[in-house]
Write an enzyme that holds these catalytic residues in place. Structure first.
Site, PDB file in Angstrom:
ATOM      1  N   ASN A  84      34.956  59.380  52.391  1.00  0.00           N
ATOM      2  CA  ASN A  84      34.375  58.316  51.570  1.00  0.00           C
ATOM      3  C   ASN A  84      34.681  58.507  50.084  1.00  0.00           C
ATOM      4  OD1 ASN A  84      31.093  56.917  50.845  1.00  0.00           O
ATOM      5  ND2 ASN A  84      32.969  55.821  51.247  1.00  0.00           N
ATOM      6  N   CYS A  92      38.379  57.996  49.107  1.00  0.00           N
ATOM      7  CA  CYS A  92      39.681  57.355  48.865  1.00  0.00           C
ATOM      8  C   CYS A  92      39.734  55.953  49.472  1.00  0.00           C
ATOM      9  CB  CYS A  92      40.834  58.201  49.412  1.00  0.00           C
ATOM     10  SG  CYS A  92      41.082  59.775  48.564  1.00  0.00           S
ATOM     11  N   ARG A  93      39.959  55.885  50.765  1.00  0.00           N
ATOM     12  CA  ARG A  93      40.225  54.600  51.406  1.00  0.00           C
ATOM     13  C   ARG A  93      38.990  53.709  51.542  1.00  0.00           C
ATOM     14  NH1 ARG A  93      42.776  56.986  56.699  1.00  0.00           N
ATOM     15  NH2 ARG A  93      41.126  58.490  56.228  1.00  0.00           N
ATOM     16  N   SER A  94      37.893  54.246  52.051  1.00  0.00           N
ATOM     17  CA  SER A  94      36.735  53.368  52.287  1.00  0.00           C
ATOM     18  C   SER A  94      36.088  52.853  51.004  1.00  0.00           C
ATOM     19  CB  SER A  94      35.712  54.012  53.222  1.00  0.00           C
ATOM     20  OG  SER A  94      35.234  55.234  52.732  1.00  0.00           O
ATOM     21  N   ASP A 105      45.734  58.238  54.915  1.00  0.00           N
ATOM     22  CA  ASP A 105      44.897  58.938  53.945  1.00  0.00           C
ATOM     23  C   ASP A 105      45.790  59.480  52.826  1.00  0.00           C
ATOM     24  OD1 ASP A 105      43.060  60.436  52.540  1.00  0.00           O
ATOM     25  OD2 ASP A 105      42.290  61.487  54.302  1.00  0.00           O
ATOM     26  N   CYS A 120      35.999  55.976  56.167  1.00  0.00           N
ATOM     27  CA  CYS A 120      37.144  56.886  56.179  1.00  0.00           C
ATOM     28  C   CYS A 120      36.593  58.302  56.334  1.00  0.00           C
ATOM     29  CB  CYS A 120      38.033  56.721  54.940  1.00  0.00           C
ATOM     30  SG  CYS A 120      37.343  57.324  53.392  1.00  0.00           S
TER      31      CYS A 120
END
Length: 179
Positions: free
Chosen positions: A29, A31-33, A144, A26
């Protein structure tokens, strides 16, 4: 390397050759990943397949290198039984050599990662995580949540859980020759 099963020792030759190496990307690095990394690790562990996978995450930018995931994502994950505790790192060209599958969260991540590719082979390792959704197929991206509220983090995590299950199921089917 060996394993003991029911009193027998079984020799495993070249265990790392068989591993599927997955990297989730993401923007920062945080939040999402890292959430995708944590969810995928939990799925793999629950299926007793830990030794068949190497799972990591990285960000396009370097702003958060060394940081834990965003507090809000860690809280959302903890409510669902996850422990998102990896430290942020930046994606590097060498990751194309280390990983078989590179899952990006949105088209901008895809563009950024593919622009670093050295070859078509590198580009062929890049997949959009949203393409593996099973129950939320209408979503166009894993959004995001960084500038959003708790609902945005929950929604991103819903999609990540759905897509990671889809990734796992497809990779297992591929292993069995069903795909």
């Amino acid at each position: 390397m060996h394993r003991e099963i029911s009193g027998r020792i079984i020799i495993v030759l070249f265990p790392d050759i068989m591993k599927k190496r997955l990297l989730f990307i993401c923007l920062g690095n945080i939040c999402r990943s890292p959430a995708a990394e944590g969810v995928m690790k939990a799925i793999v562990q629950s299926e007793w397949k830990d030794d068949e996978y190497e799972i990591d995450s990285a960000g396009i930018g370097s702003w958060h290198v060394g940081d834990l995931p965003d507090r809000r994502m860690r809280q959302c994950g903890a409510k669902r039984g996850y422990d998102f505790n990896s430290r942020a790192r930046q994606f590097k060209v060498a990751d194309f050599d280390r990983f078989d599958y590179i899952f990006v969260m949105d088209r901008e991540n895809e563009y950024d990662v593919c622009s670093m590719a050295r070859s078509e082979n590198d580009k062929q390792k890049v997949y959009r995580l949203v393409d593996y959704l099973v129950t939320n197929k209408g979503a166009a991206t894993i959004p995001d949540p960084y500038y959003g509220n708790e609902r945005d983090f929950e929604y991103a995590l819903d999609l990540i859980e759905d897509a990671c299950r889809g990734v796992f199921d497809r990779l297992q089917a591929k292993n069995k020759g069903n795909e």
